[in-house]
Scaffold this active site. Structure first.
Site, PDB file in Angstrom:
ATOM      1  N   HIS A  59       0.844  -1.210   0.000  1.00 26.99           N
ATOM      2  CA  HIS A  59       0.000   0.000   0.000  1.00 26.99           C
ATOM      3  C   HIS A  59       0.865   1.240   0.000  1.00 26.99           C
ATOM      4  O   HIS A  59       1.002   1.875   1.039  1.00 26.99           O
ATOM      5  CB  HIS A  59      -0.927  -0.005   1.218  1.00 26.99           C
ATOM      6  CG  HIS A  59      -2.114   0.892   1.080  1.00 26.99           C
ATOM      7  ND1 HIS A  59      -2.120   2.211   1.482  1.00 26.99           N
ATOM      8  CD2 HIS A  59      -3.345   0.640   0.597  1.00 26.99           C
ATOM      9  CE1 HIS A  59      -3.317   2.730   1.266  1.00 26.99           C
ATOM     10  NE2 HIS A  59      -4.076   1.802   0.730  1.00 26.99           N
ATOM     11  N   ILE A  65       1.658   4.742   1.504  1.00 30.21           N
ATOM     12  CA  ILE A  65       0.655   5.582   2.155  1.00 30.21           C
ATOM     13  C   ILE A  65      -0.035   4.726   3.220  1.00 30.21           C
ATOM     14  O   ILE A  65      -0.446   3.596   2.942  1.00 30.21           O
ATOM     15  CB  ILE A  65      -0.390   6.096   1.141  1.00 30.21           C
ATOM     16  CG1 ILE A  65       0.281   6.994   0.098  1.00 30.21           C
ATOM     17  CG2 ILE A  65      -1.521   6.840   1.838  1.00 30.21           C
ATOM     18  CD1 ILE A  65      -0.627   7.392  -1.056  1.00 30.21           C
ATOM     19  N   GLY A  68      -6.221   4.353   5.202  1.00 32.17           N
ATOM     20  CA  GLY A  68      -7.169   5.124   5.992  1.00 32.17           C
ATOM     21  C   GLY A  68      -7.808   4.322   7.114  1.00 32.17           C
ATOM     22  O   GLY A  68      -8.028   4.847   8.207  1.00 32.17           O
ATOM     23  N   VAL A  69      -8.092   3.053   6.844  1.00 31.67           N
ATOM     24  CA  VAL A  69      -8.715   2.232   7.896  1.00 31.67           C
ATOM     25  C   VAL A  69      -7.793   2.089   9.095  1.00 31.67           C
ATOM     26  O   VAL A  69      -8.261   1.999  10.232  1.00 31.67           O
ATOM     27  CB  VAL A  69      -9.161   0.845   7.379  1.00 31.67           C
ATOM     28  CG1 VAL A  69     -10.250   0.985   6.347  1.00 31.67           C
ATOM     29  CG2 VAL A  69      -7.997   0.049   6.827  1.00 31.67           C
ATOM     30  N   GLU A  73      -8.452   3.229  12.909  1.00 29.75           N
ATOM     31  CA  GLU A  73      -8.215   2.269  13.993  1.00 29.75           C
ATOM     32  C   GLU A  73      -7.275   2.860  15.040  1.00 29.75           C
ATOM     33  O   GLU A  73      -7.484   2.684  16.244  1.00 29.75           O
ATOM     34  CB  GLU A  73      -7.640   0.970  13.442  1.00 29.75           C
ATOM     35  CG  GLU A  73      -7.214  -0.031  14.498  1.00 29.75           C
ATOM     36  CD  GLU A  73      -8.343  -0.565  15.371  1.00 29.75           C
ATOM     37  OE1 GLU A  73      -8.064  -0.971  16.521  1.00 29.75           O
ATOM     38  OE2 GLU A  73      -9.507  -0.591  14.928  1.00 29.75           O
TER      39      GLU A  73
END
Length: 153
Positions: A59, A65, A68-69, A73
């Protein structure tokens, strides 16, 4: 969770103390330190983002990067410090019940220090909590939103 520290506004928690409060472990422990804590109200935590984290392999290759998850979290884990220390709920386990109004404002990349602030908005029936959360890098907003939690029996 019997060795949980007594928390007050001056408390700074290191990783060992965070692990006494939260069940998360590698590779899902996403808070390195709590740098500010107001009992029953707010916590500010930090995460040092490094290229050694496993998600950066895919990723994205050549342009790492933070997903986003994982930012969401990490914010939730900071919120967990507040929730697990509420009177009569110490040591309880809370899970996500909902995520609202989350927006990503800038990418988070290796070398960044993510500063996450969570503020408790409401606790209902001692079973549900709602928090406002934000994550910043170098004083610039990276992510924000509302996080809902439910107590697990």
């Amino acid at each position: 969770m019997d060795d949980a520290p007594v928390l007050n506004a001056e408390t700074v928690l290191m990783i060992e103390e965070i692990q006494n409060l939260l069940p998360h472990r590698y590779p899902f422990a996403l808070v390195d330190r709590i740098i500010e804590y107001v009992p029953g109200k707010k916590a500010v935590g930090l995460k040092n983002v490094t290229i050694n984290e496993p998600h950066f392999q895919g990723h994205f290759p050549g342009r790492p990067i933070m997903p986003g998850v994982l930012i969401v979290e990490a914010m939730a884990q900071v919120g967990g410090v507040v929730l697990t220390q509420l009177p009569d709920l110490k040591g309880s386990l809370f899970l996500f019940a909902g995520i609202d109004k989350v927006r990503f404002r800038r990418p988070v990349v290796p070398g960044d220090q993510l500063i996450m602030t969570t503020e408790l908005l409401v606790v209902k029936q001692r079973r549900f909590g709602k928090m406002q959360a934000r994550a910043e890098v170098d004083g610039k907003l990276a992510c924000e939103g509302e996080l809902m939690f439910s107590l697990v029996d």
